[in-house]
Structures are given as C-alpha cells and as structure tokens.
Design a protein around this motif. Sequence first.
Motif, PDB file in Angstrom:
ATOM      1  N   LYS A 107       0.835  -0.977   0.163  1.00 30.12           N
ATOM      2  CA  LYS A 107      -0.043   0.239  -0.313  1.00 30.12           C
ATOM      3  C   LYS A 107       0.870   1.267   0.044  1.00 30.12           C
ATOM      4  CE  LYS A 107      -4.026  -2.164   1.963  1.00 30.12           C
ATOM      5  NZ  LYS A 107      -4.934  -2.277   3.093  1.00 30.12           N
ATOM      6  N   GLU A 108       2.090   1.205   0.696  1.00 28.31           N
ATOM      7  CA  GLU A 108       2.993   2.482   0.620  1.00 28.31           C
ATOM      8  C   GLU A 108       3.417   2.596  -0.920  1.00 28.31           C
ATOM      9  OE1 GLU A 108       6.256   1.763   3.349  1.00 28.31           O
ATOM     10  OE2 GLU A 108       6.826   3.942   2.604  1.00 28.31           O
ATOM     11  N   ALA A 109       3.721   1.766  -1.300  1.00 31.33           N
ATOM     12  CA  ALA A 109       4.418   1.714  -2.805  1.00 31.33           C
ATOM     13  C   ALA A 109       3.125   2.387  -3.547  1.00 31.33           C
ATOM     14  CB  ALA A 109       4.592   0.555  -3.446  1.00 31.33           C
ATOM     15  N   TYR A 110       2.185   2.227  -3.559  1.00 24.76           N
ATOM     16  CA  TYR A 110       0.849   2.486  -4.350  1.00 24.76           C
ATOM     17  C   TYR A 110       0.536   4.054  -3.961  1.00 24.76           C
ATOM     18  CZ  TYR A 110      -0.620  -1.388  -7.029  1.00 24.76           C
ATOM     19  OH  TYR A 110      -0.266  -2.248  -8.133  1.00 24.76           O
ATOM     20  N   ALA A 111       0.664   4.476  -2.540  1.00 21.28           N
ATOM     21  CA  ALA A 111       0.341   5.743  -2.090  1.00 21.28           C
ATOM     22  C   ALA A 111       1.416   6.609  -2.787  1.00 21.28           C
ATOM     23  CB  ALA A 111       0.634   5.707  -0.470  1.00 21.28           C
ATOM     24  N   LYS A 112       2.561   6.228  -2.849  1.00 21.13           N
ATOM     25  CA  LYS A 112       3.768   7.143  -3.729  1.00 21.13           C
ATOM     26  C   LYS A 112       3.487   7.206  -5.263  1.00 21.13           C
ATOM     27  CE  LYS A 112       7.442   6.283  -0.358  1.00 21.13           C
ATOM     28  NZ  LYS A 112       8.568   5.494   0.060  1.00 21.13           N
ATOM     29  N   SER A 113       2.888   6.143  -5.939  1.00 21.79           N
ATOM     30  CA  SER A 113       2.849   6.093  -6.820  1.00 21.79           C
ATOM     31  C   SER A 113       1.543   7.245  -7.200  1.00 21.79           C
ATOM     32  CB  SER A 113       2.260   4.817  -7.363  1.00 21.79           C
ATOM     33  OG  SER A 113       1.734   4.949  -8.646  1.00 21.79           O
ATOM     34  N   ARG A 114       0.471   7.252  -6.457  1.00 16.93           N
ATOM     35  CA  ARG A 114      -0.587   7.907  -6.491  1.00 16.93           C
ATOM     36  C   ARG A 114      -0.306   9.346  -6.398  1.00 16.93           C
ATOM     37  NH1 ARG A 114      -3.682   5.414  -3.153  1.00 16.93           N
ATOM     38  NH2 ARG A 114      -3.424   6.425  -1.132  1.00 16.93           N
ATOM     39  N   LYS A 115       0.732   9.747  -5.409  1.00 18.08           N
ATOM     40  CA  LYS A 115       1.032  11.184  -5.177  1.00 18.08           C
ATOM     41  C   LYS A 115       1.866  11.670  -6.460  1.00 18.08           C
ATOM     42  CE  LYS A 115       3.719  13.669  -1.508  1.00 18.08           C
ATOM     43  NZ  LYS A 115       4.603  13.590  -0.292  1.00 18.08           N
ATOM     44  N   LEU A 116       2.620  10.789  -6.873  1.00 15.17           N
ATOM     45  CA  LEU A 116       3.463  11.040  -8.070  1.00 15.17           C
ATOM     46  C   LEU A 116       2.441  11.447  -9.375  1.00 15.17           C
ATOM     47  CD1 LEU A 116       6.351  11.845  -9.281  1.00 15.17           C
ATOM     48  CD2 LEU A 116       6.447   9.329  -9.927  1.00 15.17           C
ATOM     49  N   ASP A 134      11.854   6.890  -5.397  1.00 16.68           N
ATOM     50  CA  ASP A 134      11.151   5.789  -4.781  1.00 16.68           C
ATOM     51  C   ASP A 134      10.146   4.836  -5.617  1.00 16.68           C
ATOM     52  OD1 ASP A 134      12.549   6.121  -2.412  1.00 16.68           O
ATOM     53  OD2 ASP A 134      10.672   7.334  -1.504  1.00 16.68           O
ATOM     54  N   VAL A 135       9.459   5.732  -6.514  1.00 17.67           N
ATOM     55  CA  VAL A 135       8.547   5.035  -7.274  1.00 17.67           C
ATOM     56  C   VAL A 135       9.198   4.206  -8.540  1.00 17.67           C
ATOM     57  CG1 VAL A 135       6.713   5.322  -9.138  1.00 17.67           C
ATOM     58  CG2 VAL A 135       6.791   6.802  -6.989  1.00 17.67           C
ATOM     59  N   LEU A 136      10.246   4.804  -9.207  1.00 11.44           N
ATOM     60  CA  LEU A 136      11.023   3.986 -10.109  1.00 11.44           C
ATOM     61  C   LEU A 136      11.589   2.683  -9.492  1.00 11.44           C
ATOM     62  CD1 LEU A 136      12.803   6.486 -12.145  1.00 11.44           C
ATOM     63  CD2 LEU A 136      10.856   5.547 -12.632  1.00 11.44           C
ATOM     64  N   SER A 137      11.949   2.888  -8.305  1.00  6.88           N
ATOM     65  CA  SER A 137      12.751   1.353  -7.475  1.00  6.88           C
ATOM     66  C   SER A 137      11.718   0.688  -7.325  1.00  6.88           C
ATOM     67  CB  SER A 137      13.378   1.991  -6.223  1.00  6.88           C
ATOM     68  OG  SER A 137      14.535   2.876  -6.502  1.00  6.88           O
ATOM     69  N   SER A 138      10.439   0.968  -7.053  1.00 10.42           N
ATOM     70  CA  SER A 138       9.675  -0.013  -6.617  1.00 10.42           C
ATOM     71  C   SER A 138       8.864  -0.796  -7.700  1.00 10.42           C
ATOM     72  CB  SER A 138       8.166   0.664  -5.905  1.00 10.42           C
ATOM     73  OG  SER A 138       7.500   1.301  -6.880  1.00 10.42           O
ATOM     74  N   LEU A 139       8.875  -0.122  -9.058  1.00 15.50           N
ATOM     75  CA  LEU A 139       8.538  -0.991 -10.087  1.00 15.50           C
ATOM     76  C   LEU A 139       9.128  -2.074 -10.358  1.00 15.50           C
ATOM     77  CD1 LEU A 139       7.960   2.115 -12.775  1.00 15.50           C
ATOM     78  CD2 LEU A 139       6.060   0.814 -11.232  1.00 15.50           C
ATOM     79  N   GLY A 140       8.429  -3.334 -10.551  1.00 12.33           N
ATOM     80  CA  GLY A 140       8.987  -4.733 -10.927  1.00 12.33           C
ATOM     81  C   GLY A 140       9.522  -5.372  -9.950  1.00 12.33           C
ATOM     82  N   GLU A 141       9.662  -4.800  -8.637  1.00 14.87           N
ATOM     83  CA  GLU A 141       9.882  -5.433  -7.368  1.00 14.87           C
ATOM     84  C   GLU A 141       8.899  -6.126  -6.678  1.00 14.87           C
ATOM     85  OE1 GLU A 141      12.907  -5.528  -6.158  1.00 14.87           O
ATOM     86  OE2 GLU A 141      13.954  -4.303  -7.855  1.00 14.87           O
ATOM     87  N   LYS A 142       9.314  -7.400  -6.272  1.00 10.36           N
ATOM     88  CA  LYS A 142       8.400  -8.138  -5.806  1.00 10.36           C
ATOM     89  C   LYS A 142       7.590  -7.553  -4.484  1.00 10.36           C
ATOM     90  CE  LYS A 142       9.778 -12.598  -6.947  1.00 10.36           C
ATOM     91  NZ  LYS A 142      10.384 -14.052  -6.291  1.00 10.36           N
ATOM     92  N   LYS A 143       8.415  -6.691  -3.731  1.00 10.70           N
ATOM     93  CA  LYS A 143       7.978  -5.760  -2.591  1.00 10.70           C
ATOM     94  C   LYS A 143       7.348  -4.320  -2.939  1.00 10.70           C
ATOM     95  CE  LYS A 143      10.765  -8.202   1.068  1.00 10.70           C
ATOM     96  NZ  LYS A 143      11.497  -8.351   2.133  1.00 10.70           N
ATOM     97  N   GLY A 144       7.431  -4.346  -4.074  1.00  7.60           N
ATOM     98  CA  GLY A 144       6.981  -2.967  -4.659  1.00  7.60           C
ATOM     99  C   GLY A 144       5.581  -3.222  -5.650  1.00  7.60           C
TER     100      GLY A 144
END
Length: 511
Positions: A85-94, A112-122
């Motif tokens: 949910k934290e990754a999606y919150a940052k994506s939403r903010k961007l 943070d958003v670029l790092s989360s893309l494609g990551e299992k925990k992102g």
Amino acid sequence: MDKQAQITLLLEGTYPYVRGGVSSWVHQIIQGMPEFSFAVIFIGSCPEDYGKMLYEFPDNVVHFECHYLQASWQMKPPARVAENKEAYAKSRKLHDLFQVPKAKLPNKLVADVLSSLGEKKGITHENFLYSRCSWDNISRAYERYSQDPSFLNYFWTVRSMHAPLFMLTEVARTVPLTPVIHSISTGYAGLLGAMIKNRSPNSYYLLSEHGIYSKERKIDLAQASWISDGELAHAEGVIMENGFLRDMWIRFFEVLSQLTYQATDKIFSLYEGNQLRQINDGADFSKTAVIANGISLERYKDALSKRPPGIPMVIGLIGRVVPIKDIKTFIRTIHRVRDDIPEIEGWIIGPEEEDPEYASECHQLTETLGLKDTVKFLGFQNVPEILPKLGLMALTSISEAQPLVILEAYAAGVPCVCTDVGSCREMVEGGQEPGDRELGPSGAIVNMADPESAARECVRLLGNSELWHQQQQAAIQRVKQFYTEEKMFQRYRDLYRDSLAIAEEAQEWPA
C-alpha cells in the motif's frame, strides 16, 4: 562482442534498424570515435516493424540488446497478488503531480517509485494488473481527472500506457552497467536511462535530442486513428482541441520527457530553438548546451567535383516517404514548377516501407496530377552519388531539427529550398556565429504546406544562373566553416572524456 563497454547508447526506433537521420548520426559517432567502447540498447515497437539490421556495427560496439514494447502488452494470467500500500500511495502522489504541468517532481519520490516498479515488494506487472490497490488508484484517478465518459476506455488506456514501464524496469535491472549512459531521445529510451541512473547513481547520464520527442509524438498523436476522442470533445459548448484520451497520451509523453530531463546530468540540442524548448518543457538551463551536427566533407568531395557545368533541372527530396516529411506538398510543388519549367523532374529519394498507406497515397497523387513521367520514386540511393544530379534540394517537412541532408547537399554544391522548421532558417540564411550571415543565403525558406511559395522559390533559383551560383558558393562555405564532422567529434570526444572521468572518480568500474 560482450566486453565491458564504457558508454551505453539508448536508442528508440532508430539505429541500427532504420536508415538515415538519427541513425546516420549514431553510426557516425560510433565509427568516428574508435577510442571509446559502446553498448547499444535498441527499443522498438514490434519485430514486424523492422527488417534486418541496416548498419554493420563497428568493432567498438561490444554489447547489443534489442527490446520490443509490444511484448509488454501481452496479458498475464490472473493471479492472487500481494499488495504494497505504501508503494501505491507514493505512485498515487506522483501521478497527482503529473496532472500539474511543469510541477517540480521531488527527486526522492521519483526515485522511490522507479525503484518499486517490478520489485516483488513494490509494484510488479501482475500486481498492477490484478491488485485491489491498482484498481482503486485507477478508479480514483478516473473520478478525479477524466473527462471521458467511458471508464472502459480510460481503464484500457491506463493499462496500455503503463505496461511498457514494467518491461523497461526489467531491462534496467539486467543491462550491464557502464560509467556513461547516453540517450538519443527522451520517451521510452530516456525513461530507461532514468531507471538505469536510479540503479547506478554514479553513472553519468547524457541526453542528445535531435528533434524534440514530446513535440514529435504530439504530431503523431494528432493524426492517430486508434485513439477515440470520445463524446465530450464538444460538450457544454466548449470545443476541445483533442479528446481527453488523446490529451492523456500527449501528457504521458511530456511526463516521460520531464522525468528524463530531471535524471540527466547534461542535455544537448542541435540549435538554440530546441534548447529553449527543452527548458520550457522542464529542463534545467544549467544542464543544457548546443552541439550542432557536422558531416565529413571528404565523403562529398567527389560529389562536388562531379557536378555538371550547367544546372540540372532536377529537384530532389531526400527522406523517408512518411507524413512528417509532407511528400504530398513536394509533389504539388513539382506540379506548379512544371508550368514554368516543362522539363523539370522531381526525385523522391528515400524508403517507402515505413508507412505503405501514405506511400500509396503519394503515388496516387502523382498519377492524379499527371506527373507520372515527372515525379520519380527512387527508393534508397547512395546520397553522394545522386547529389551531383540535382539542381536543387527541397525539404517540405512539417517537423525537423537540424537535417543532415541539408549539410550533405551543401557539401555537394546543391542549394536548398526548405520549410521554416527546426534550424532550417539559420542553416539557409545564416546563424549567430560570427561570419555566418555574411555568407548570404544558401537557398530559400518557405512556409509549411505551401506548394505555391515553394514552387516560386524553386523557379526563381533554377531560372537565374548567377543567383544559383552565388547561393551554391554560400552553401559550400557555410558547411565548411560551421558544420564539419571534426568540430562535432571534438565536442563529443571532450564530453565523453569528461563524463568518464567524473564517473570513474565516483566509483571503480569493471575493466
């Protein structure tokens, strides 16, 4: 191949599968600087859009990868997925910031958003397709921002738009890292550079834009028939220039440019007009500079010496047969020139495979105007061999940067009639460098899509031998003094050396 490279070139839809223009420039740079080693990463639409490689790699290309965006649109089977949910919150903010033109994007949030893309925990591609968080983000954005009544249209547009990002994250994760990254456009290639830079912060990231990618995509999208403009385009008495989904695609490519500009260390354009456009689109002025194109005068020495004593009554257009070159205006120009010069011929010199439908329309227009024996479609030709046969070169494009074909024509002693696009005016009338304007015009500038004025200038030059020879000499002197390959190589050689030194001081790279 497959040794450690010093410089990674990021190329979208060009070298080594498309001939001419940017591809010629890339080959010229690689071939002209054998002291540097290169990795070439090609990004294309789908394999069917390209044939075999049209350039043979020089020995200093030590790594090559080829990736196609279409592969990213293949659906994955539905699956139960975990959510961050934290990754999606940052994506939403961007994404909220993307809605604000020219908004400053916080570097940490972007990273943070670029790092989360494609990551299992992102946010993985499966997660984007099937998670509740993804659905909630898309639904919220539709309710808040969409002016298109169809949620389905909006939903599938968002999916199509974002799918390539997951393919690019995979490329960025696996590509061998090099001290220098050099993208030749913004767009998908530029974003890939931003992702690699995010993975490898000590790499030095260069961007050289020939045309302005976001501007060219805007032209393409304005004509795209695969986008529905929706029912709201004329709603409530407000006439919108484009439908919401078309504008959404345009904004998407503007954002890719913005992300690229923000990630780069240095940004180059071919002339001042494009530099100002980059700054207006979000590039930091302090990062920007101009490096003009240059050509090998030696390559065209024979073309100049082989010119016949008179002026050939042949007007050539060297370029791909695609809408952005406005070949139809060239054909209509020849139609009007023939009224004054009955023996005139118009040669269209370039490949027709890229847009067969448009090429067919051009052939049909030629027949309709009764120009079957006057306008000739010659396909790809050896440029130095064909230039001595031309009396003028015409360029009727609706968008250009700094066309190499003008410099090639000048080196072969051919004046040019060009539309007022890109840096054509300063290439024809002289630029800001001392002594350039004093050389006088080396052709004529005309308005876009104006065959009457183009024909008038062609007739004026071809019909006045003294004027034609004055402009021929101005053309030869202009390319010799201001647009040589040696000048361009020296700028890029210094740039690569400085960039490598900075990256190698920051960390040790594999030899």
